[in-house]
Motif scaffolding. Structure first.
Motif, short mmCIF file in Angstrom:
data_model
loop_
_atom_site.label_atom_id
_atom_site.label_comp_id
_atom_site.label_asym_id
_atom_site.label_seq_id
_atom_site.Cartn_x
_atom_site.Cartn_y
_atom_site.Cartn_z
N MET A 1 -20.99 -38.41 -43.44
CA MET A 1 -19.74 -39.06 -43.81
C MET A 1 -18.86 -38.11 -44.61
O MET A 1 -18.48 -38.41 -45.73
N LYS A 2 -18.61 -36.96 -44.04
CA LYS A 2 -17.67 -36.01 -44.64
C LYS A 2 -16.61 -35.73 -43.59
O LYS A 2 -16.93 -35.53 -42.43
N PRO A 3 -15.35 -35.70 -44.01
CA PRO A 3 -14.28 -35.51 -43.02
C PRO A 3 -14.30 -34.12 -42.40
O PRO A 3 -14.83 -33.18 -43.00
N SER A 4 -13.70 -34.02 -41.23
CA SER A 4 -13.46 -32.69 -40.64
C SER A 4 -12.42 -31.97 -41.50
O SER A 4 -11.72 -32.60 -42.29
N GLY A 5 -12.30 -30.71 -41.28
CA GLY A 5 -11.32 -29.94 -42.04
C GLY A 5 -9.89 -30.36 -41.71
O GLY A 5 -9.61 -30.80 -40.60
N ARG A 44 -15.17 -39.86 -39.67
CA ARG A 44 -14.63 -39.03 -38.58
C ARG A 44 -14.09 -39.90 -37.44
O ARG A 44 -14.12 -39.50 -36.29
N HIS A 107 -10.05 -56.51 -53.17
CA HIS A 107 -10.39 -56.75 -54.58
C HIS A 107 -9.43 -55.98 -55.47
O HIS A 107 -8.78 -55.05 -55.02
N ASP A 196 -13.05 -60.27 -48.58
CA ASP A 196 -13.24 -59.67 -47.25
C ASP A 196 -12.01 -59.92 -46.38
O ASP A 196 -11.18 -60.78 -46.68
N TYR A 197 -11.95 -59.20 -45.25
CA TYR A 197 -10.97 -59.54 -44.23
C TYR A 197 -11.15 -61.00 -43.85
O TYR A 197 -12.27 -61.49 -43.75
N ILE A 266 -18.55 -60.62 -34.52
CA ILE A 266 -19.88 -60.83 -35.11
C ILE A 266 -19.86 -61.84 -36.25
O ILE A 266 -20.90 -62.32 -36.66
#
Lengths: 297, 801
Positions: A1-5, A44, A107, A196-197, A266
């Motif tokens: 869970m790290k973004p691309s550059g 990503r 929130h 929540d949504y 869901i």
């Protein structure tokens, strides 16, 4: 869970910002509060080559009530946080629906950072503020190096997470028209957890004539379709006096449920969502009508 | 002033540190370490055709890419099957990196090591894995139908089939005047600790030693597993659990693929390597639980007394069985709760599916068993028109029937014998606490106002403190500090508080002087782990035994110094003194710190205390050796506690719910708990455990479910869609305690860690059924589910209350 550059830009004026957007278009993405964009980057799901951070555009950090010959509008700049809008006394006095709807936006910690304009530009079909803008027939102001244009809410949101904003355009503000006359509004929604949504969210507007009889009733829905859905529900309640009559509200709820076409997901079946639409519409209409009767004109 | 610290509701000593951000979790360690990331299977079931890493090789900062082909020796073999069982005839475990086949979305296929996690993920994105898609088996029905197989060589998808029987249940049911059958379901959920998994490894090539930090519930066992996998002497491997941000069972599973691969890569690269799991990885590659279908057939007399009970459970064990079949064994044994079942037969099928592997999650099969039993009790009450508490009471094991032998084998391989408990007394307390007998009036009042309310109850018995053993080490330092260590780990339970309370009470020292270390193999090497509500029972007693040994020695050494009989001495507030002597009277007392000095004869003096302990420091009997034969220097002892079998805690919960007639929202108006875990070390900590357990139970009852689609994709692998309840969704929990000490251990305690979660689904189902007038048979239940149930029952013409 790290973004691309990505290349990071932090302009300090709107003019600079639109220049950067023009320069990097179509590879630029605007970062305001980041409450939706940053998780998407981290997962990503989005990987823009350029991120244009507008958090220094303090000229856009405003909430104001404009009065154009009695036609009032609450105008929210792109850097106004949800919490700024929620707590703005003048905006609340002019348009209490804003605060009521904002209290259901996630929130407080998220509202402290997230922006109202950013939420509308993100065009999530469960976003409350885009729905409120659609209900009130508001407008969106866009700027680019090419100029400035104003788009009606209904033309702005074109699909889930899709808008008519061009890649080089920055949404600089949105304008919520204050309903005139003997008008009441209400927002209600049901979410699985607090903040929540919504599984189903409803905003309504009821306008009464001088005789306190309903002349217009309108509702908008979130999480009930790909874009905020505005329905005219006047017919079952037209001519009804909220202080005396009680028949039409449930019929209006059933009409809304019949006209909406939500999906299963869901969290809920489409059938349950319709049931909620009927119940919440009826509840919201009653509240809005009662509020309309209390308006001093 | 010294009072016994046992039973005192003192505040948690670890909280100031943890609540002010001073905790040191896995990701706080090793900032210079290389980062690992994994390419995970996007398919639920597929053959790996080819792995092409070409594009990733250009990524700046890439250090290494590993596939199964790179894993030499035992690292390349399947991971261990931790708990074998003769009924587990078709146990399967994964490889650390998938070899030829993947069996669930999220299974690790390729490991990438890079200078940081960003770069590692960039490289992952550029690795192309080609798969041959295989049709997946998703859901218990599909697994049971076995039209498709998860593992080619496992017929029927059955990993294990076990029948336990006490008496002839089927004949007893056939002969019973009343017979009911129930079909029940509990959906998948998971532990979902706020801190995911993570491991950091550092290889010291000069010392030839490995240090591993891992967010685990079992550091000693991780050490043993790593030593075996990596071919290192266990003595050269140190495993330390730093602060751990929750476990709830998922971290008792070990070694994870990543837990083997990260140390392996650290050795191979000669660099520190770290992997910190992200949330999506946790959802699809850590383990899940719950997930059962059940069929109950019960025979009972006209009073509601059980004559025979026959239960079949289909348990979804996911893709692999690394933790054996503990969960369904617990379900089918702990299902019995506080009741005498008459003749009992329990059968389970543990089934493979192409989903994340199932291992114990807080409750560990008990919530499912409790659900089956308590739904059955309610069904009997409904059938006979008898109050639900009355039916339960008629089936209780009575206090004078303890110890009670169920004639079955429990999860520890030992007989299922309840040691103590007073179920009628617990029932009285819960009825009083919730106001059971006043509910009818409340319901009438609510109904008159157009409101729909219901009340529910659930009872459970929980086997806690399973063996084989734990140990404790207690040492008095020469400055009077008391150092305590135990091998099992801490994930936030409050061990620094309760274990210190035990030592303070047993040794007679101020609690401020006691420092506790857990889960560090450098401090204590023999341990099992923290799970199954066992830490207080096992380590609590082991530490008490060690503290008593230290106390005995301290009194002996002090007796020699004071020329007093040890039997005339006591330790009060860290000072050994002659019983009954006036405070401060010369020659009648000696600080424990001094006793520690005296207990360790020294050659070298390095400070004033030490000077007094040297060979020339004072009068000595030169005819005797400085350390007597059979004695050892210092004031330190090690103790072990190994129970003959588990000790059985129990409790009863009751809830009042309201259901909205229009929106089908379910609100918990009151939630009450009476809990009996024997002697309480710290009531505040026990209540905290109960509150946390109830919160997770409410999650399981109303919110949390793992939603897989037919292709085996987990549709809600984030906290946005996996609905862990917020504080706003958790009711205020009203508690009362019943204390029936365990006769099995020195402190008389029973476990409390899992208790809060066990009956919640049963209780909420009971209450919603009561409000709605039809039986809820599947949990969790959402407003949408309730709405659909209402439609079904109204079309069937059922009664509406």
């Amino acid at each position: 869970m790290k973004p691309s550059g990505f290349a990071y830009h932090r302009p300090s004026t709107v003019a600079e910002a639109v220049d950067v957007l023009a320069e990097v278009s179509p590879a630029g993405k605007v970062l305001a509060g980041g409450q939706s964009l940053v998780p998407m980057l981290n997962m990503r799901l989005a990987a823009p080559a350029h991120l244009v951070d507008v958090n220094r555009l303090t000229e856009l950090a405003y909430v104001r009530v404009d009065d154009d010959g009695g036609r009032r509008t609450v105008v929210v700049g792109a850097l106004a946080r949800h919490t700024d809008v929620e707590h703005d006394a003048a905006a609340h006095a002019a348009l209490p629906l804003l605060r009521e709807a904002l209290r259901t936006v996630a929130h407080p910690t998220i509202r402290n950072r997230g922006t109202t304009v950013g939420s509308i530009a993100h065009a999530d079909p469960s976003g409350e503020m885009g729905a409120v803008l659609a209900l009130l027939g508001g407008t969106v102001e866009l700027r680019s190096a090419r100029g400035t244009r104003t788009v009606a809410a209904a033309e702005f949101t074109t699909g889930p997470m899709e808008t008519s904003a061009a890649p080089d355009e920055l949404v600089t503000s949105v304008a919520f028209p204050v309903p005139e006359g003997r008008t009441g509004t209400a927002w209600t929604e049901l979410a699985r957890r607090n903040g929540d949504y919504a599984v189903c969210g409803v905003g309504v507007l009821v306008r009464l004539g001088d005789d306190h009889r309903v002349v217009a009733a309108r509702a908008v829905y979130v999480s009930m379709g790909p874009v905020p859905t505005v329905l005219d529900l006047t017919e079952p309640v037209a001519g009804q006096d909220p202080r005396a009559d009680d028949d039409g509200w449930a019929a209006a709820g059933r009409l809304a449920a019949w006209r909406l076409d939500p999906d299963d997901d869901i969290h809920a079946t489409a059938g349950y969502r319709r049931q909620l639409a009927a119940v919440l519409t009826e509840r919201a209409l009653r509240t809005a009508a009662r509020r309309a009767t209390e308006v001093a004109v | 002033m010294t009072t016994s610290m046992l039973g005192e509701p003192i505040a948690r000593r670890e909280d100031p540190r943890l609540l002010t951000g001073q905790g040191r979790y896995l990701d706080d360690i090793g900032h210079r370490a290389l980062a690992a990331a994994f390419v995970r299977s996007p398919h639920a079931h597929a053959r790996i055709v080819d792995v092409d890493v070409t594009e990733a090789l250009d990524v700046d900062g890439l250090v290494a890419i590993y596939t199964h082909d790179d894993l030499e020796g035992r690292v390349g073999e399947p991971l261990p099957l931790l708990i074998p069982h003769e009924a587990l005839t078709h146990g399967r475990t994964p490889y650390a990196l998938a070899k030829d086949e993947v069996n669930h979305v999220g299974e690790a296929v390729v490991m990438v090591v890079a200078t940081d996690r960003y770069v590692a993920e960039d490289a992952c994105e550029r690795i192309r894995v080609r798969y041959d898609f295989l049709p997946p088996v998703v859901g218990i029905e599909a697994a049971r139908d076995a039209a498709l197989l998860v593992h080619d060589d496992v017929p029927g998808n059955v990993s294990a089939h076990l029948v336990q029987e006490n008496g002839d249940a089927r004949s007893a049911i056939d002969a019973a005047p009343n017979v009911l059958e129930l079909d029940l379901a509990i959906e998948r959920s998971a532990s979902t600790p706020l801190e995911g998994r993570g491991v950091h490894a550092r290889w010291d090539a000069d010392d030839h030693s490995l240090r591993v930090y891992t967010s685990t519930q079992a550091s000693t066992s991780v050490r043993a597993a790593l030593a075996a996998k990596l071919g290192l002497p266990p003595d050269r491997v140190e495993v330390i659990a730093p602060d751990v941000g929750g476990g709830f069972g998922v971290k008792i599973m070990h070694p994870w693929p990543e837990e083997v691969l990260v140390p392996w890569a650290a050795i191979r690269l000669g660099r520190e390597v770290k992997w910190t799991e992200d949330r999506r990885e946790h959802f699809v590659s850590a383990t899940h639980e719950r997930g059962q279908l059940q069929h109950v057939r019960v025979g009972f007399d006209d009073e509601g007394r059980l004559l025979g009970l026959d239960v079949t459970v289909w348990h979804d064990n996911g893709a692999y069985t690394p933790y054996g079949i503990i969960v369904p064994i617990i379900t089918t044994t702990q299902l019995l709760g506080p009741y005498k079942p008459g003749a009992y037969r329990a059968e389970f099928f543990s089934l493979y599916t192409n989903t994340v592997t199932v291992t114990p999650y807080r409750g560990a099969g008990r919530p499912q068993g409790c659900f089956a039993m308590e739904r059955t009790m309610d069904a009997i009450a409904e059938h006979l028109g008898v109050d639900r508490t009355v039916v339960r009471e008629r089936n209780f094991i009575q206090p004078d029937e303890m110890p009670f032998d169920h004639g079955l084998t429990f999860q520890d391989g030992r007989p299922l014998i309840y040691d103590s408990g007073d179920y009628p007394a617990t029932l009285e307390k819960i009825k009083k606490l919730v106001g059971w007998d006043d509910f009818a009036a409340f319901r009438s009042e609510a109904r008159a106002a157009g409101r729909r309310v219901g009340i529910g109850i659930g009872c459970y018995v929980e086997g806690t403190g399973v063996g084989p053993y734990e140990g404790g080490f207690v040492k008095v330092e020469t400055d009077g500090t008391v150092v305590v260590a135990t091998g099992l780990t801490t994930q936030g339970q409050g061990h620094q508080t309760v274990f210190a309370q035990v030592v303070a009470a047993e040794l007679g020292v101020p609690i401020e002087r006691v420092a506790v270390t857990t889960g560090d193999t450098r401090r204590f090497g023999y341990a099992v782990g923290t799970f199954a509500s066992r830490a207080a029972v096992m380590s609590g007693n082991a530490i008490a035994i060690a503290a008593r040994k230290v106390r005995d020695k301290a009194l002996r050494v002090a007796g020699e110094a004071l020329e007093a009989d040890a039997r005339d001495l006591e330790i009060v507030d860290g000072t050994v003194r002659v019983v009954g002597s006036p405070p401060g009277a010369p020659g009648t007392s000696i600080p424990l710190a001094t006793v520690a000095v005296l207990a360790n004869p020294l050659r070298y003096a390095f400070d004033r205390e030490a000077e007094r302990a040297t060979q020339f420091g004072g009068p000595v009997d030169v005819s005797k050796p400085p350390v007597a034969e059979g004695d050892s220097p210092g004031l330190e002892e090690t103790g072990y506690y190994s129970p003959p079998r588990s000790t059985f805690a129990n409790g009863m919960h009751a809830a009042i719910v309201e259901t909205d007639p229009d929106t089908a929202e379910i609100s918990i108006l009151r939630y009450c708990v009476v809990h009996d875990c024997g002697t309480l070390i710290n009531p505040r900590i026990v209540e905290g455990q109960i509150h946390g357990g109830v919160a997770q139970g409410v999650g399981g009852a109303l919110y949390e479910r793992m939603v897989y689609d037919d292709a085996g994709q987990l549709l809600n692998a984030s906290f946005m869609d996996f609905l862990m309840p917020y504080s706003t969704e958790v009711p205020v929990v009203e508690t009362d305690h019943q204390q029936t000490p365990s006769p099995l251990n020195p402190l008389g305690i029973k476990g409390a860690g899992e208790a809060g979660v066990i009956p919640v689904s049963a209780v909420i189902a009971s209450a919603v059924s009561d409000a709605e007038g039809f039986a809820v048979t599947r949990m969790p239940i959402s407003p949408s589910d309730l709405h659909e149930l209402r439609l079904r029952h109204s079309s069937e013409g059922g009664p509406a209350r």
